[in-house]
Design an enzyme around this catalytic site. Sequence first.
Site, PDB file in Angstrom:
ATOM      1  CG  ASP A  25      -2.231   0.833   1.205  1.00 34.12           C
ATOM      2  OD1 ASP A  25      -2.264   1.462   0.078  1.00 34.12           O
ATOM      3  OD2 ASP A  25      -2.643   1.245   2.098  1.00 34.12           O
ATOM      4  N   GLY A  26       0.285   2.170  -0.582  1.00 34.62           N
ATOM      5  CA  GLY A  26       0.955   3.558  -0.521  1.00 34.62           C
ATOM      6  C   GLY A  26       1.642   4.016  -1.832  1.00 34.62           C
ATOM      7  N   GLY A  28       0.154   5.284  -4.661  1.00 38.43           N
ATOM      8  CA  GLY A  28      -0.214   6.727  -5.128  1.00 38.43           C
ATOM      9  C   GLY A  28       0.228   7.763  -4.260  1.00 38.43           C
ATOM     10  CG  HIS A  42       0.386   1.800  -9.410  1.00 39.34           C
ATOM     11  ND1 HIS A  42       0.087   1.232  -8.128  1.00 39.34           N
ATOM     12  CD2 HIS A  42      -0.659   2.756  -9.843  1.00 39.34           C
ATOM     13  CE1 HIS A  42      -1.189   1.521  -7.701  1.00 39.34           C
ATOM     14  NE2 HIS A  42      -1.471   2.528  -8.746  1.00 39.34           N
ATOM     15  CG  LEU A 136       9.984 -16.566  -1.833  1.00 35.62           C
ATOM     16  CD1 LEU A 136      10.699 -15.703  -0.981  1.00 35.62           C
ATOM     17  CD2 LEU A 136       9.609 -15.873  -2.938  1.00 35.62           C
ATOM     18  NE  ARG A 203      -8.506   0.348   4.836  1.00 38.70           N
ATOM     19  CZ  ARG A 203      -8.301   1.429   5.006  1.00 38.70           C
ATOM     20  NH1 ARG A 203      -7.919   2.012   6.167  1.00 38.70           N
ATOM     21  NH2 ARG A 203      -7.904   2.258   3.833  1.00 38.70           N
ATOM     22  CB  SER A 205      -7.703  -4.184   2.458  1.00 38.08           C
ATOM     23  OG  SER A 205      -7.662  -2.695   3.158  1.00 38.08           O
TER      24      SER A 205
END
Length: 249
Positions: A25-26, A28, A42, A136, A203, A205
């Site tokens: 997140d973040g 933008g 992005h 991984l 949260r 989401s």
Amino acid sequence: MFTFKKRKQSESLDKIPAHIGIIMDGNGRWAKKRMQPRVFGHKAGMDALQEVTIAASGLGVKVLTVYAFSTENWSRPEDEVKFIMNLPVEFFDKYVPELHKNNVRVQIIGETSRLPQATFDAMERAREKTKHNSGLILNFALNYGGRAEITNAVKLIAQDVLDAKLNPGDITEDLIASYLMTNNLPYLYRDPDLIIRTSGELRLSNFLPWQSAYSEFYFTPVLWPDFKKDELIKAIAEYNHRHRRFGGV
């Protein structure tokens, strides 16, 4: 916001979470701080993802599930959605060769039928190219929603009961888990040990609600494009000082 005491790295990384989930997140807000369009963030976020994936692989993490696009993200501006949907195409061309060299295997969960064909094809190429790698697992949650995942699992189980493939008494937590999208992961690593969310939001989401029942959570104000190897180490160091009781004492 949480604050953490400074600890010696050597004493903080004894326990490496086998499965880490990340809500990236973040992007933008990161771009806005630089007076750039949101899509600029992005793109920077993809660079961060490559670095974090290689770092996690080197630390011994087995699965890294990243929340790349939710079922709710379709409501974003059309130009932004188009750009995000093109990122997997760029990801294959720019990032997969390096991840392949690091023995990373790419997988995807989500409602892939709604993805643009070019996006779906790029992810399939990445999955095909890396399918024999044994390191991984980079697990993209793309057009993913946790409630939709559980709803679909319930429908499939109900249909199998109607078809006499199952009895209601057969339904257990393990059986439900086998109908979820994470059933393509190794059995021991289906549920995240640690979930990280960047940007300061507190949260889930709609990210892995079933699988995260006993996950540890780490929230950081760091915006995703700035979340690099050192930030991952901080999160794992904090995880090492949690006592996971799974409902016990």
